[in-house]
Design a protein around this motif. Structure first.
Motif, PDB file in Angstrom:
ATOM      1  N   MET A  50      22.938  35.527   1.008  1.00 38.94           N
ATOM      2  CA  MET A  50      22.793  34.104   0.870  1.00 38.94           C
ATOM      3  C   MET A  50      24.183  33.484   0.746  1.00 38.94           C
ATOM      4  O   MET A  50      25.084  34.075   0.179  1.00 38.94           O
ATOM      5  N   GLU A  51      24.292  32.302   1.276  1.00 38.75           N
ATOM      6  CA  GLU A  51      25.541  31.549   1.225  1.00 38.75           C
ATOM      7  C   GLU A  51      25.219  30.116   0.843  1.00 38.75           C
ATOM      8  O   GLU A  51      24.072  29.673   0.955  1.00 38.75           O
ATOM      9  N   VAL A  52      26.227  29.386   0.404  1.00 26.24           N
ATOM     10  CA  VAL A  52      26.033  27.992   0.010  1.00 26.24           C
ATOM     11  C   VAL A  52      26.822  27.096   0.949  1.00 26.24           C
ATOM     12  O   VAL A  52      28.030  27.251   1.105  1.00 26.24           O
ATOM     13  N   HIS A  53      26.104  26.169   1.591  1.00 20.93           N
ATOM     14  CA  HIS A  53      26.761  25.152   2.414  1.00 20.93           C
ATOM     15  C   HIS A  53      26.997  23.951   1.506  1.00 20.93           C
ATOM     16  O   HIS A  53      26.109  23.538   0.763  1.00 20.93           O
ATOM     17  N   HIS A  54      28.200  23.390   1.545  1.00 21.57           N
ATOM     18  CA  HIS A  54      28.575  22.313   0.652  1.00 21.57           C
ATOM     19  C   HIS A  54      29.239  21.189   1.427  1.00 21.57           C
ATOM     20  O   HIS A  54      29.992  21.443   2.365  1.00 21.57           O
ATOM     21  N   VAL A  55      28.943  19.956   1.049  1.00 18.09           N
ATOM     22  CA  VAL A  55      29.636  18.785   1.603  1.00 18.09           C
ATOM     23  C   VAL A  55      30.330  18.069   0.454  1.00 18.09           C
ATOM     24  O   VAL A  55      29.896  18.142  -0.701  1.00 18.09           O
ATOM     25  N   ALA A  56      31.422  17.386   0.741  1.00 20.87           N
ATOM     26  CA  ALA A  56      32.175  16.684  -0.290  1.00 20.87           C
ATOM     27  C   ALA A  56      31.398  15.479  -0.826  1.00 20.87           C
ATOM     28  O   ALA A  56      31.389  15.212  -2.020  1.00 20.87           O
ATOM     29  N   LYS A  57      30.746  14.726   0.075  1.00 19.95           N
ATOM     30  CA  LYS A  57      29.984  13.538  -0.316  1.00 19.95           C
ATOM     31  C   LYS A  57      28.688  13.517   0.477  1.00 19.95           C
ATOM     32  O   LYS A  57      28.654  13.942   1.634  1.00 19.95           O
ATOM     33  N   LEU A  58      27.629  13.002  -0.114  1.00 23.18           N
ATOM     34  CA  LEU A  58      26.376  12.876   0.629  1.00 23.18           C
ATOM     35  C   LEU A  58      26.548  11.975   1.844  1.00 23.18           C
ATOM     36  O   LEU A  58      25.888  12.165   2.863  1.00 23.18           O
ATOM     37  N   ALA A  59      27.455  11.022   1.773  1.00 25.13           N
ATOM     38  CA  ALA A  59      27.717  10.144   2.914  1.00 25.13           C
ATOM     39  C   ALA A  59      28.238  10.932   4.115  1.00 25.13           C
ATOM     40  O   ALA A  59      28.094  10.491   5.258  1.00 25.13           O
ATOM     41  N   ASP A  60      28.827  12.120   3.866  1.00 22.82           N
ATOM     42  CA  ASP A  60      29.333  12.955   4.953  1.00 22.82           C
ATOM     43  C   ASP A  60      28.206  13.526   5.816  1.00 22.82           C
ATOM     44  O   ASP A  60      28.463  14.057   6.891  1.00 22.82           O
ATOM     45  N   LEU A  61      26.965  13.419   5.348  1.00 19.95           N
ATOM     46  CA  LEU A  61      25.837  13.951   6.114  1.00 19.95           C
ATOM     47  C   LEU A  61      25.513  13.094   7.333  1.00 19.95           C
ATOM     48  O   LEU A  61      24.818  13.538   8.232  1.00 19.95           O
ATOM     49  N   GLY A  62      25.979  11.877   7.349  1.00 22.29           N
ATOM     50  CA  GLY A  62      25.736  10.999   8.487  1.00 22.29           C
ATOM     51  C   GLY A  62      24.500  10.142   8.303  1.00 22.29           C
ATOM     52  O   GLY A  62      23.821  10.193   7.279  1.00 22.29           O
ATOM     53  N   ARG A  63      24.195   9.364   9.327  1.00 20.12           N
ATOM     54  CA  ARG A  63      23.038   8.470   9.282  1.00 20.12           C
ATOM     55  C   ARG A  63      21.761   9.255   9.548  1.00 20.12           C
ATOM     56  O   ARG A  63      21.782  10.239  10.287  1.00 20.12           O
ATOM     57  N   PRO A  64      20.632   8.824   8.983  1.00 21.09           N
ATOM     58  CA  PRO A  64      19.373   9.564   9.149  1.00 21.09           C
ATOM     59  C   PRO A  64      18.971   9.833  10.598  1.00 21.09           C
ATOM     60  O   PRO A  64      18.397  10.874  10.887  1.00 21.09           O
ATOM     61  N   VAL A  65      19.285   8.943  11.509  1.00 20.63           N
ATOM     62  CA  VAL A  65      18.869   9.151  12.905  1.00 20.63           C
ATOM     63  C   VAL A  65      19.754  10.163  13.628  1.00 20.63           C
ATOM     64  O   VAL A  65      19.369  10.693  14.661  1.00 20.63           O
ATOM     65  N   ASP A  66      20.948  10.412  13.092  1.00 19.56           N
ATOM     66  CA  ASP A  66      21.912  11.285  13.769  1.00 19.56           C
ATOM     67  C   ASP A  66      22.019  12.683  13.181  1.00 19.56           C
ATOM     68  O   ASP A  66      22.662  13.545  13.758  1.00 19.56           O
ATOM     69  N   ARG A  67      21.436  12.935  12.035  1.00 13.73           N
ATOM     70  CA  ARG A  67      21.697  14.198  11.358  1.00 13.73           C
ATOM     71  C   ARG A  67      20.629  15.260  11.645  1.00 13.73           C
ATOM     72  O   ARG A  67      19.479  14.944  11.916  1.00 13.73           O
ATOM     73  N   PRO A  68      21.035  16.513  11.548  1.00 16.60           N
ATOM     74  CA  PRO A  68      20.119  17.636  11.782  1.00 16.60           C
ATOM     75  C   PRO A  68      19.174  17.830  10.586  1.00 16.60           C
ATOM     76  O   PRO A  68      19.401  17.275   9.502  1.00 16.60           O
ATOM     77  N   PRO A  69      18.117  18.637  10.759  1.00 17.52           N
ATOM     78  CA  PRO A  69      17.124  18.834   9.688  1.00 17.52           C
ATOM     79  C   PRO A  69      17.705  19.342   8.367  1.00 17.52           C
ATOM     80  O   PRO A  69      17.264  18.911   7.303  1.00 17.52           O
ATOM     81  N   TRP A  70      18.705  20.222   8.416  1.00 16.68           N
ATOM     82  CA  TRP A  70      19.273  20.724   7.162  1.00 16.68           C
ATOM     83  C   TRP A  70      19.957  19.608   6.387  1.00 16.68           C
ATOM     84  O   TRP A  70      19.928  19.572   5.163  1.00 16.68           O
TER      85      TRP A  70
END
Length: 54
Positions: free
Chosen positions: A1-21
């Motif tokens: 198992m590994e942990v994927h991490h982002v610095a800010k939730l805003a880095d995930l992008g807009r809801p229409v553009d982001r992948p399921p994860w």
């Protein structure tokens, strides 16, 4: 198992553009997501690394 991490939730992008994860992280309001090594490599666009078996 590994942990994927982002610095800010805003880095995930807009809801229409982001992948399921990324949707999963946004819905849970979490900056980290535990995934298998193969999925983590896919998130970063890399080839999976063979698992260490010793």
């Amino acid at each position: 198992m590994e942990v994927h991490h982002v610095a800010k939730l805003a880095d995930l992008g807009r809801p229409v553009d982001r992948p399921p994860w990324a949707d999963l992280m946004a819905v849970r309001h979490r900056k980290a997501l535990v995934v298998c090594g193969t999925c983590h490599a896919g998130i970063h666009g890399r080839k999976p690394v063979p698992a260490f078996t010793e």
